[in-house]
Design a protein around this motif. Structure first.
Motif, PDB file in Angstrom:
ATOM      1  N   LYS A   1      11.187  11.407  82.383  1.00 54.62           N
ATOM      2  CA  LYS A   1      10.918  10.424  81.328  1.00 54.62           C
ATOM      3  C   LYS A   1      10.957   8.993  81.858  1.00 54.62           C
ATOM      4  O   LYS A   1      10.190   8.136  81.414  1.00 54.62           O
ATOM      5  N   ILE A   2      11.825   8.726  82.824  1.00 56.50           N
ATOM      6  CA  ILE A   2      11.870   7.389  83.426  1.00 56.50           C
ATOM      7  C   ILE A   2      10.570   7.097  84.165  1.00 56.50           C
ATOM      8  O   ILE A   2       9.959   6.029  83.993  1.00 56.50           O
ATOM      9  N   PHE A   3      10.109   8.048  84.987  1.00 53.87           N
ATOM     10  CA  PHE A   3       8.914   7.799  85.790  1.00 53.87           C
ATOM     11  C   PHE A   3       7.625   7.985  85.004  1.00 53.87           C
ATOM     12  O   PHE A   3       6.544   7.667  85.510  1.00 53.87           O
TER      13      PHE A   3
ATOM     14  N   ASN B   1      14.900   1.718  79.353  1.00 55.54           N
ATOM     15  CA  ASN B   1      16.052   0.827  79.446  1.00 55.54           C
ATOM     16  C   ASN B   1      17.245   1.591  80.004  1.00 55.54           C
ATOM     17  O   ASN B   1      17.436   2.774  79.695  1.00 55.54           O
ATOM     18  N   TRP B   2      18.067   0.905  80.812  1.00 58.38           N
ATOM     19  CA  TRP B   2      19.174   1.574  81.471  1.00 58.38           C
ATOM     20  C   TRP B   2      20.286   1.997  80.512  1.00 58.38           C
ATOM     21  O   TRP B   2      21.099   2.862  80.858  1.00 58.38           O
ATOM     22  N   ASN B   3      20.357   1.422  79.324  1.00 56.15           N
ATOM     23  CA  ASN B   3      21.388   1.875  78.387  1.00 56.15           C
ATOM     24  C   ASN B   3      20.847   2.901  77.392  1.00 56.15           C
ATOM     25  O   ASN B   3      21.424   3.116  76.328  1.00 56.15           O
ATOM     26  N   ASP B   4      19.757   3.564  77.745  1.00 54.17           N
ATOM     27  CA  ASP B   4      19.191   4.622  76.909  1.00 54.17           C
ATOM     28  C   ASP B   4      20.246   5.712  76.666  1.00 54.17           C
ATOM     29  O   ASP B   4      21.048   6.035  77.554  1.00 54.17           O
TER      30      ASP B   4
ATOM     31  N   PRO C   1      29.001   9.080  80.885  1.00 58.13           N
ATOM     32  CA  PRO C   1      29.853   8.556  79.809  1.00 58.13           C
ATOM     33  C   PRO C   1      30.841   7.486  80.264  1.00 58.13           C
ATOM     34  O   PRO C   1      31.278   6.664  79.454  1.00 58.13           O
ATOM     35  N   ASP C   2      31.177   7.468  81.538  1.00 60.81           N
ATOM     36  CA  ASP C   2      32.170   6.513  82.021  1.00 60.81           C
ATOM     37  C   ASP C   2      31.548   5.263  82.644  1.00 60.81           C
ATOM     38  O   ASP C   2      32.265   4.338  83.050  1.00 60.81           O
ATOM     39  N   ALA C   3      30.225   5.230  82.739  1.00 57.70           N
ATOM     40  CA  ALA C   3      29.548   4.087  83.366  1.00 57.70           C
ATOM     41  C   ALA C   3      29.283   2.987  82.338  1.00 57.70           C
ATOM     42  O   ALA C   3      29.058   3.259  81.161  1.00 57.70           O
ATOM     43  N   THR C   4      29.322   1.748  82.806  1.00 51.81           N
ATOM     44  CA  THR C   4      28.948   0.615  81.966  1.00 51.81           C
ATOM     45  C   THR C   4      27.483   0.297  82.243  1.00 51.81           C
ATOM     46  O   THR C   4      27.138  -0.403  83.192  1.00 51.81           O
ATOM     47  N   LEU C   5      26.623   0.852  81.407  1.00 52.13           N
ATOM     48  CA  LEU C   5      25.180   0.722  81.618  1.00 52.13           C
ATOM     49  C   LEU C   5      24.666  -0.543  80.938  1.00 52.13           C
ATOM     50  O   LEU C   5      24.872  -0.744  79.739  1.00 52.13           O
ATOM     51  N   PRO C   6      24.001  -1.411  81.654  1.00 50.57           N
ATOM     52  CA  PRO C   6      23.549  -2.683  81.075  1.00 50.57           C
ATOM     53  C   PRO C   6      22.312  -2.528  80.200  1.00 50.57           C
ATOM     54  O   PRO C   6      21.542  -1.568  80.330  1.00 50.57           O
ATOM     55  N   ASP C   7      22.142  -3.478  79.318  1.00 50.40           N
ATOM     56  CA  ASP C   7      20.912  -3.567  78.533  1.00 50.40           C
ATOM     57  C   ASP C   7      19.862  -4.228  79.426  1.00 50.40           C
ATOM     58  O   ASP C   7      19.655  -5.434  79.393  1.00 50.40           O
ATOM     59  N   LEU C   8      19.229  -3.417  80.247  1.00 48.07           N
ATOM     60  CA  LEU C   8      18.353  -3.908  81.311  1.00 48.07           C
ATOM     61  C   LEU C   8      17.125  -3.020  81.409  1.00 48.07           C
ATOM     62  O   LEU C   8      17.234  -1.786  81.387  1.00 48.07           O
ATOM     63  N   LYS C   9      15.972  -3.635  81.528  1.00 46.43           N
ATOM     64  CA  LYS C   9      14.734  -2.873  81.637  1.00 46.43           C
ATOM     65  C   LYS C   9      14.686  -2.096  82.946  1.00 46.43           C
ATOM     66  O   LYS C   9      15.066  -2.598  84.005  1.00 46.43           O
ATOM     67  N   ILE C  10      14.225  -0.858  82.880  1.00 45.70           N
ATOM     68  CA  ILE C  10      14.050  -0.040  84.077  1.00 45.70           C
ATOM     69  C   ILE C  10      12.752  -0.443  84.778  1.00 45.70           C
ATOM     70  O   ILE C  10      11.694  -0.549  84.154  1.00 45.70           O
ATOM     71  N   GLN C  11      12.859  -0.677  86.067  1.00 46.72           N
ATOM     72  CA  GLN C  11      11.684  -1.007  86.887  1.00 46.72           C
ATOM     73  C   GLN C  11      11.448   0.189  87.826  1.00 46.72           C
ATOM     74  O   GLN C  11      12.073   0.303  88.868  1.00 46.72           O
TER      75      GLN C  11
ATOM     76  N   SER D   1      16.346  -6.129  90.418  1.00 51.00           N
ATOM     77  CA  SER D   1      17.407  -5.683  89.514  1.00 51.00           C
ATOM     78  C   SER D   1      16.829  -4.706  88.495  1.00 51.00           C
ATOM     79  O   SER D   1      15.821  -4.999  87.847  1.00 51.00           O
ATOM     80  N   GLY D   2      17.470  -3.555  88.369  1.00 53.63           N
ATOM     81  CA  GLY D   2      17.008  -2.542  87.421  1.00 53.63           C
ATOM     82  C   GLY D   2      16.011  -1.564  88.005  1.00 53.63           C
ATOM     83  O   GLY D   2      15.465  -0.725  87.285  1.00 53.63           O
ATOM     84  N   ALA D   3      15.790  -1.637  89.310  1.00 53.11           N
ATOM     85  CA  ALA D   3      14.757  -0.818  89.927  1.00 53.11           C
ATOM     86  C   ALA D   3      15.247   0.591  90.252  1.00 53.11           C
ATOM     87  O   ALA D   3      16.437   0.846  90.430  1.00 53.11           O
ATOM     88  N   ILE D   4      14.284   1.513  90.344  1.00 53.95           N
ATOM     89  CA  ILE D   4      14.535   2.885  90.769  1.00 53.95           C
ATOM     90  C   ILE D   4      13.273   3.400  91.450  1.00 53.95           C
ATOM     91  O   ILE D   4      12.150   3.048  91.058  1.00 53.95           O
ATOM     92  N   SER D   5      13.443   4.200  92.489  1.00 54.80           N
ATOM     93  CA  SER D   5      12.301   4.828  93.150  1.00 54.80           C
ATOM     94  C   SER D   5      12.785   6.019  93.962  1.00 54.80           C
ATOM     95  O   SER D   5      13.985   6.255  94.101  1.00 54.80           O
ATOM     96  N   TYR D   6      11.835   6.759  94.502  1.00 57.19           N
ATOM     97  CA  TYR D   6      12.138   7.915  95.346  1.00 57.19           C
ATOM     98  C   TYR D   6      11.772   7.570  96.788  1.00 57.19           C
ATOM     99  O   TYR D   6      10.774   6.924  97.057  1.00 57.19           O
ATOM    100  N   MET D   7      12.602   8.012  97.719  1.00 56.31           N
ATOM    101  CA  MET D   7      12.416   7.653  99.129  1.00 56.31           C
ATOM    102  C   MET D   7      13.248   8.601  99.989  1.00 56.31           C
ATOM    103  O   MET D   7      14.179   9.255  99.499  1.00 56.31           O
TER     104      MET D   7
END
Length: 374
Positions: free
Chosen positions: A161-163, A169-172, A180-190, A246-252
């Motif tokens: 769904k992310i890709f 958004n990271w706080n989805d 559940p224990d992470a502090t996920l920001p209100d940040l757009k996923i790149q 900031s907010g990025a994700i990729s496969y490598m």
């Protein structure tokens, strides 16, 4: 090579791991392809057999085996000073195209040849055809850069769904449920994907298709098919974008997931989420089946594995070469180099560098096949 011994060495080193392509031009450093001392001394590695190897060996392809090939080329050219290896790491698609057009002695690809590519290879392999020789294994990391988050668990559904731009958004809530224990920001996923045709893309999307077919409806292949997201060329390109965005994700490949990039831990449905490590990739690759026919040794990986400790997003890089009909001027160097990288010492370089060696029974078949190349 004794796989257990190599695995222990790999585990001791930790996950430094997978990336790249053979080494000299666009993707690599200049010093890896130059010949070593003029005396031709094999002091650097006395087990390397140069035989009649000489001249320049041209190759192209996968950017998923770069660190291994860099190390291999340095060792080989130090022992066989009459050979210069020039590998342009233009990606798996470019490598296969160059091979079927007769432009290179061999190619690197993170995906086995397709039937139409085998057919095309027959025009350049006089009396033979292109075959797949598995040589490098390792994990495909999903690297992320989210401020304040140093550990992240995702599963196939959320990754799909992310890709596919369905989670943006990271706080989805779906990501929150897995963390559940992470502090996920209100940040757009790149989300970044490869702009070039890539076997890494092929293997990553094979995982999404196998593990979450309801959420990844695309056909798959070397070319990225989903809509949206952003793109960059090569493993180094997507890694650089994740590092600086900031907010990025990729496969490598795993060795690119460094300097601010953190690999995702994958919830496969096993007893615990699985980290992207060489040892965990080796567990998955060890279960692979040889599905190639004749001298072809292409493998089938289980991308939907739920085995404990088996990292599901793995790739195997093949060296593609003619079984018969290789060019006479490059055949000695091709056989000598492939013989070395498939040897116990060559595969030992993989373990030392954090790659996953090819399992014993498979690499034994590779060695036999190399000796029969003509």
């Amino acid at each position: 090579m004794k796989l257990q011994r190599k695995n222990r060495r790999a585990l001791a080193l930790g996950a430094i791991a997978v990336s790249g392509a053979l080494a000299l031009t666009a993707c690599g450093s200049d010093d890896t392809g130059t010949s070593a001392d003029a005396s031709g001394s094999t002091a650097a590695n006395s087990s390397i057999k140069c035989d009649d190897a000489k001249g320049q060996l041209l190759a192209d392809g996968s950017s998923a085996q770069k660190n291994a090939i860099d190390a291999w080329v340095k060792q080989f050219t130090a022992a066989c000073s009459g050979v210069q290896i020039n590998y342009k790491g233009g990606g798996s698609g470019a490598g296969v195209t160059a091979f079927t057009q007769g432009q290179v002695a061999f190619a690197g690809s993170d995906s086995a040849l397709k039937p139409e590519e085998v057919t095309a290879s027959k025009s350049v392999c006089s009396g033979g055809q292109g075959i797949d020789l598995p040589m490098v294994g390792g994990p495909i990391a999903v690297g992320f850069n989210v401020p304040g988050v140093d550990k992240l668990v995702l599963n196939a559904e959320t990754l799909a769904k992310i890709f596919d731009s369905k989670i943006t958004n990271w706080n989805d809530k779906a990501i929150k449920a897995l963390n559940p224990d992470a502090t996920l920001p209100d940040l757009k996923i790149q989300a970044f994907h490869r702009s070039d045709e890539s076997g890494t893309t092929d293997n990553f999307t094979k995982y999404l298709i196998a593990a979450s077919p309801a959420n990844w409806k695309y056909e798959g292949g070397k070319a990225w098919q989903a809509k949206g997201g952003q793109s960059a060329a090569g493993s180094s390109g997507v890694a650089q974008q994740v590092k600086q965005t900031s907010g990025a994700i990729s496969y490598m490949e795993l060795s690119y997931a460094k300097d601010g990039i953190v690999p995702v831990t994958i919830d496969t449905g096993a007893s615990a989420p699985v980290e992207a490590t060489v040892e965990n990739a080796t567990k998955a690759i060890a279960a692979a089946q040889v599905v190639g026919t004749g001298k072809d040794l292409s493998l089938k990986l289980d991308y939907a594995t739920k085995a404990d400790g088996a990292y599901p997003i793995t790739l195997v890089t093949y060296e593609i070469v003619c079984d018969k009909g290789n060019k006479a001027d490059s055949l000695p160097a091709t056989k000598a180099f492939l013989r070395y990288i498939a040897s116990e010492d060559g595969q030992g370089v993989l373990a030392d560098a954090g790659y996953a060696p090819i399992p014993d029974d498979i690499i034994a078949k590779v060695r036999t096949t190399i000796e029969g190349l003509s």
